[in-house]
Scaffold this active site. Structure first.
Site, mmCIF file in Angstrom:
data_model
loop_
_atom_site.group_PDB
_atom_site.id
_atom_site.type_symbol
_atom_site.label_atom_id
_atom_site.label_comp_id
_atom_site.label_asym_id
_atom_site.label_seq_id
_atom_site.Cartn_x
_atom_site.Cartn_y
_atom_site.Cartn_z
ATOM 1 N N ASN A 151 3.039 113.246 60.957
ATOM 2 C CA ASN A 151 3.102 111.791 60.966
ATOM 3 C C ASN A 151 4.551 111.398 61.251
ATOM 4 O O ASN A 151 5.400 111.443 60.364
ATOM 5 C CB ASN A 151 2.646 111.280 59.590
ATOM 6 N N ARG A 171 -0.502 111.960 64.182
ATOM 7 C CA ARG A 171 -0.933 110.578 63.954
ATOM 8 C C ARG A 171 -0.239 109.687 64.983
ATOM 9 O O ARG A 171 0.989 109.729 65.130
ATOM 10 C CB ARG A 171 -0.526 110.142 62.557
ATOM 11 N N HIS A 173 -4.724 101.822 60.358
ATOM 12 C CA HIS A 173 -5.200 102.595 59.192
ATOM 13 C C HIS A 173 -6.582 103.210 59.430
ATOM 14 O O HIS A 173 -7.295 103.523 58.475
ATOM 15 C CB HIS A 173 -5.334 101.722 57.925
ATOM 16 N N ARG A 221 5.201 92.411 54.738
ATOM 17 C CA ARG A 221 4.587 91.683 55.863
ATOM 18 C C ARG A 221 3.801 90.475 55.369
ATOM 19 O O ARG A 221 3.132 90.543 54.333
ATOM 20 C CB ARG A 221 3.654 92.608 56.643
ATOM 21 N N GLU A 250 -5.437 111.048 54.717
ATOM 22 C CA GLU A 250 -5.358 110.963 56.175
ATOM 23 C C GLU A 250 -4.997 112.307 56.797
ATOM 24 O O GLU A 250 -5.488 112.668 57.862
ATOM 25 C CB GLU A 250 -4.338 109.897 56.583
#
Ligand code: AMP
Length: 396
Positions: free
Chosen positions: A8, A90, A179, A240, A383
């Protein structure tokens, strides 16, 4: 034995996890932080609790991967590089092209580069890392696992914005979501827990971490998700803003004396959300601690919970029902108060949380009461495992 590494890569970081496959056993994991800055931090965890840490300048991702491969051998985690037969990467933006995890050859790599328009900080770093793997491990199968793939099943009704349709036709301006790997993993697991074929289930997955998104998964397919053209949309997140009325941007730019829209978007990405409302922190643990004395910290938590509840409610309407709601990621897995407050606002819709079961962290648990119409699950996301599995499936 065959090993697969799940990678990642961020713009200045590289997180990885090395699996022995097909047993799905993690044999080492680590992170390189502050790549390209002074005093980069290089950490490997392996064996039974052993840790290797180094602080030194690491100028780029290539140097970081060089160091990583060298240390894997030095620490006897692997005997030779050829053992790493698969690498899953990823990738943040897969656009409309990458509908599933894909073997990355030169043509696919060019597409990853071309999609940098959609994720300018991420895709270039991810493409660089794949090139380094191709160079240093020429026999290893590289697979791209895209954050957006799971959401490519969304119907036009849900991925189109109410803008002139031409902007979609000409510029691919639409909702892509993010996601996806996490939503796919926890929805598959939820269907197993429901004991039904996934095709017969309606599941709402709430990935609530520093970045947060909610997905409506109907029959195993994402049909709507809260993030948008970029991961800025949807829920209130660590820094965010989530959804806002775009007309507030020129108004605020005028008030703040800003002339470049990028500065305004930067505020929405980096200075808003929980951090912006509370003025304290982007981290939910800090807010929980501060909330007793600081009303704005409490307000930030309430706003976070409200947006989660609203999205769940709207996705129940989108699917005309729901069998299970899943909480996952840092906040979803650990914050029992948040889960209770969200679900207690949905009792009219058939949700009911069992207080005694809800008092749990990070462990797969059925949180709903025996008789509740809607099951509520805590399912820790994984993940990296999903990435390793996708690589394994393509090795054959
Ligand atoms: P993630 O991005 O999935 O690593 O999640 C990070 C978020 O999870 C941060 O806001 C953390 O404060 C939050 N988190 C982690 N542990 C807890 C906890 N025990 N209670 C509440 N929030 C937590």
């Amino acid at each position: 034995m065959a090993k697969t590494i799940a990678v990642n890569a961020g713009s200045s970081s590289l997180k990885w996890q090395l699996y022995s496959m097909p047993e799905e056993v993690v044999i080492a994991k680590g992170i390189v932080e502050r790549i390209g800055l002074n005093d980069s931090i290089f950490t490997i965890k392996y064996g039974d609790g052993q840790k290797f840490e180094l602080v030194q300048d690491i100028e780029n991702h290539e140097v970081a991967i060089h160091m990583l491969l060298e240390q894997l051998i030095k620490l006897n985690i692997i005997d030779k590089l050829e053992e790493i037969t698969g690498a899953g990467h990823r990738i943040v933006a897969g656009g409309e092209h990458f509908k599933v995890s894909t073997i990355i050859d030169d043509a696919a790599l060019k597409l990853v580069d071309d999609l940098a328009e959609f994720a300018p900080l991420h895709n270039p770093a991810e493409a660089t890392v794949i090139r380094v793997f191709q160079k240093l491990l020429p026999e290893t199968l590289n697979v791209g696992v895209f954050d957006t793939s799971f959401h490519t099943s969304m119907p036009a009704v849900n991925y189109l914005y109410s803008l002139p349709k031409q902007y979609y036709n000409d510029f691919a301006a639409r909702k892509y979501g993010a996601h996806g790997t996490s939503h796919r993993y926890v929805s598959e697991r939820a269907a197993e827990l429901l004991g039904k074929p996934i095709e017969e289930t309606k599941i709402i997955t709430c990935h609530l971490g520093n970045g947060a998104s909610i997905t409506a998964v109907d029959g195993g397919k994402s049909i709507d998700t809260s993030m948008g053209f970029t991961p800025l949309a949807g829920l209130t997140m660590g820094t965010r803003s989530g959804d806002i009325d775009p007309s507030i941007l020129p108004y605020l730019m005028d008030k703040l004396g800003l002339t470049d829209i990028k500065d305004m978007i930067n505020i929405l990405n980096k200075e808003s959300g929980l951090l912006g409302i509370s003025g304290v922190s982007s981290d939910m643990r800090d807010l929980l601690e501060a909330s007793e004395e600081n009303p704005d910290a409490g307000l930030a938590i309430e706003i976070f919970e409200d947006r989660v509840r609203k999205y769940i409610g709207s996705y129940i309407a989108t699917m005309n029902g729901v069998d299970a709601i899943v909480f996952t990621a840092g906040i979803g897995e650990n914050d029992a108060d948040m889960r209770r407050n969200v679900i207690n606002g949905l009792t009219w819709l058939g949700c009911d949380i069992d207080e005694s079961k809800n008092n749990v962290r990070g462990e797969e648990t059925v949180l709903s009461t025996e008789n509740a119409k809607v099951k509520v699950f805590l399912i820790p996301t994984d993940e990296e495992l999903m990435i390793a599995r996708d690589v394994e499936a393509l090795k054959k």
